[in-house]
Enzyme design. Structure first.
Site, PDB file in Angstrom:
ATOM      1  N   TYR A  71      -5.071 -27.257   3.812  1.00  0.00           N
ATOM      2  CA  TYR A  71      -5.265 -27.830   2.467  1.00  0.00           C
ATOM      3  C   TYR A  71      -4.760 -26.867   1.393  1.00  0.00           C
ATOM      4  CZ  TYR A  71      -7.321 -30.416  -1.359  1.00  0.00           C
ATOM      5  OH  TYR A  71      -7.482 -31.135  -2.494  1.00  0.00           O
ATOM      6  N   PHE A 123      17.242 -40.810 -17.054  1.00  0.00           N
ATOM      7  CA  PHE A 123      17.092 -41.796 -15.979  1.00  0.00           C
ATOM      8  C   PHE A 123      15.986 -42.786 -16.365  1.00  0.00           C
ATOM      9  CE2 PHE A 123      15.313 -43.184 -11.833  1.00  0.00           C
ATOM     10  CZ  PHE A 123      16.424 -43.908 -11.419  1.00  0.00           C
ATOM     11  N   ASP A 124      15.967 -43.962 -15.751  1.00  0.00           N
ATOM     12  CA  ASP A 124      15.035 -45.007 -16.218  1.00  0.00           C
ATOM     13  C   ASP A 124      13.556 -44.608 -16.108  1.00  0.00           C
ATOM     14  OD1 ASP A 124      15.229 -45.300 -13.458  1.00  0.00           O
ATOM     15  OD2 ASP A 124      15.296 -47.479 -13.465  1.00  0.00           O
ATOM     16  N   ASP A 214      17.006 -32.002 -15.419  1.00  0.00           N
ATOM     17  CA  ASP A 214      16.598 -32.962 -14.389  1.00  0.00           C
ATOM     18  C   ASP A 214      17.614 -32.739 -13.271  1.00  0.00           C
ATOM     19  OD1 ASP A 214      16.436 -35.078 -12.641  1.00  0.00           O
ATOM     20  OD2 ASP A 214      15.995 -36.565 -14.187  1.00  0.00           O
ATOM     21  N   ALA A 216      17.961 -33.598 -10.017  1.00  0.00           N
ATOM     22  CA  ALA A 216      17.975 -34.427  -8.802  1.00  0.00           C
ATOM     23  C   ALA A 216      19.254 -34.221  -7.974  1.00  0.00           C
ATOM     24  CB  ALA A 216      17.820 -35.902  -9.170  1.00  0.00           C
ATOM     25  N   LYS A 257      16.872 -36.532  -3.326  1.00  0.00           N
ATOM     26  CA  LYS A 257      18.342 -36.558  -3.428  1.00  0.00           C
ATOM     27  C   LYS A 257      18.891 -35.248  -2.849  1.00  0.00           C
ATOM     28  CE  LYS A 257      17.075 -39.688  -6.675  1.00  0.00           C
ATOM     29  NZ  LYS A 257      15.672 -39.957  -7.017  1.00  0.00           N
ATOM     30  N   HIS A 449      13.706 -54.374 -13.583  1.00  0.00           N
ATOM     31  CA  HIS A 449      14.589 -54.631 -12.433  1.00  0.00           C
ATOM     32  C   HIS A 449      13.852 -54.637 -11.095  1.00  0.00           C
ATOM     33  CE1 HIS A 449      14.449 -50.405 -13.448  1.00  0.00           C
ATOM     34  NE2 HIS A 449      14.744 -50.085 -12.202  1.00  0.00           N
TER      35      HIS A 449
END
Ligand code: F0G
Length: 457
Positions: A71, A123-124, A214, A216, A257, A449
């Site tokens: 843990y 990004f969305d 960001d 990714a 990614k 979407h």
């Protein structure tokens, strides 16, 4: 040798299930003409996303067995921390279960209502989390980045003059950080240059505002810098990545990614104060600070993956294989966003379906037709994802680009799979005027979407 090959061989295979055109027509109709609502087993080649869909390596699977599921203080966490810090270089490494968890934690910790978060193109989910915190997500990509037909080596760059104006106008009080997405996914998987990051850094320094990435697809961005930016041709992707992160005060990353993860994310940050506040929230919603919603085995796979992604032979193949798809489609006359991005090829929905006006959702209609025609699933990034309706007049504002993204999972499909995709799209392009438009039946207010339904018009 001219041929660039996949720098791996296949050890485990997953069968694909064939469907007929008639079956697919019925399946997509039952899914409300929304490819997100299809069962994955009904998809032949799934290019919906490159996120969490890559194949893991033997070393990653070995790491899975090594996972320490304690843990608190698991060995796997320290491996993860060392692997991330070795590339990112920030003080605090905080694991999360995926990118949007990082976004939510960071936004809740440091963003106030009325703030402005400038970026190249958010990004969305990033935009949604910023807006959920009551702030404005402001996209300031360079003009070239808004034009699908302009060729530019670094179309993901942020407009530095616009950034400066934004910071001057909103002021340090209202801008908790600037966020640059590498590569710029919503703008077409386009890279950001080192020069642009340095420019943004200098502006952020002048206004005393932190610069975050960001990250990714940081490795793909690093490789584009190596290929395209003068002075970087002899540097390794790792050196370039380290220089990119060295210009930042922190980063958020979806490790689904460029860490070859099926799940995982991270926040890497220098500020002690922000790290404290994020960790407090992490415990409330994700888990203890040494696992952040992940299993120990996930942390191991990510620690191996984030190292493997910087392999130069892999990145050479990755960028070349995406370009292979794009170049073959372009040669067949299919309208694309130029130049070809790192993780995806973007079809120009408005040009492909020139017979459909914006209200008939040309990009989305194309993605539906593509599934029906050859069983390939792709994702619209355009009118459905970003269109907004005026509550009073009912009129629509459509985004600058209406694209259909063919996102290529990492190390998953072979060149013959991609030849099939190219052939299918080229055939559909020949018969494009037969593609029927769609209209909304149900449109959720947030991230429409994913769950919207449609009918043919
Ligand atoms: N930032 C970028 C640039 C992304 O592309 C994504 C996800 C996220 C953040 C959120 O990460 O999915 O782990 O929560 N992009 C996926 C895609 C979903 O298909 O482009 P997440």
């Amino acid at each position: 040798m001219r041929t660039i090959i996949e720098p791996f061989r296949i050890k485990v295979v997953e069968p694909l299930r064939m469907t007929t055109r008639e079956e697919r027509a019925e399946l997509i109709k039952r899914a409300g003409y929304n490819p997100f609502r299809l069962k994955a087993e009904h998809v032949l080649i799934d290019l919906l996303t490159d996120s969490g869909t890559g194949a893991m390596s033997t070393h990653q699977w070995a790491g899975i067995m090594e996972g320490d599921e304690s843990y608190a203080g698991a060995r796997s966490f320290y491996r993860f921390e060392a692997a991330v810090r070795g590339i990112f270089g920030h003080t605090h490494v905080i694991p999360t279960h995926q990118g949007r968890a990082s976004e939510r934690l960071l936004c809740r910790a440091v963003v106030k209502p009325g703030d402005v978060i400038p970026g190249n193109t958010h990004f969305d989910t990033t935009r949604a989390n910023i807006e959920d915190a009551g702030a404005e997500a402001r996209d300031l990509v360079i003009d070239e980045g808004r034009d699908p037909d302009v060729d530019h080596p670094f179309k993901g760059n942020i407009d530095l003059a616009a950034l400066e104006r934004c910071l001057a106008e909103a002021g340090r009080e209202r801008v908790p950080f600037v966020l640059i997405t590498v590569t710029n996914n919503s703008g077409g998987g386009q890279p950001v240059s080192m020069a642009n990051l340095k420019g943004a850094r200098a502006i952020c320094d002048r206004f005393g505002v932190p610069l975050l990435l960001d990250a990714a697809r940081f490795a793909e961005n690093a490789y584009f810098i190596k290929l395209r930016e003068p002075g970087y041709g002899d540097r390794t992707p790792r050196e370039i990545a380290r220089e990119m992160f060295g210009l930042s005060d922190g980063a958020m990353m979806s490790m689904k990614k460029d860490a070859f993860g099926n799940i995982g994310g991270v926040i890497s940050i220098n500020s002690d104060e922000w790290a404290d506040s994020i960790r407090t929230r992490l415990i409330l919603t994700e888990g203890f600070i040494t696992y952040g919603g992940l299993a120990g085995r996930d942390l191991e796979a990510l620690a191996v993956g984030i190292d493997e992604i910087l392999d130069e032979e892999y990145l050479k193949y990755r960028i070349a294989s995406t370009a292979y798809v794009g170049n073959n489609l372009a040669a067949a006359g299919v309208p694309l966003l130029k130049p070809i991005g790192g993780h995806a090829v973007y079809l120009n929905g408005r040009k492909f379906c020139a017979h459909l006006p914006d209200a008939k959702l040309p990009g989305w209609s194309l993605s539906v037709a593509l599934y029906e025609h050859v069983g390939v699933r792709a994702c619209e990034i355009g009118n459905v994802m970003f269109g907004t309706q005026d509550q009073k007049t009912g009129s629509w504002k459509w985004p600058a680009l209406d694209l259909v993204r063919l996102a290529i999972p990492r190390r998953t499909y072979t060149q013959s799979h991609m030849d099939y995709v190219v052939e299918g799209i080229a055939e559909l392009h020949q018969r494009r005027t037969e593609i029927r438009g769609l209209r909304f039946v149900h449109r959720p207010a947030v991230l429409p979407h994913f769950t919207a339904t449609f009918e043919q018009v």
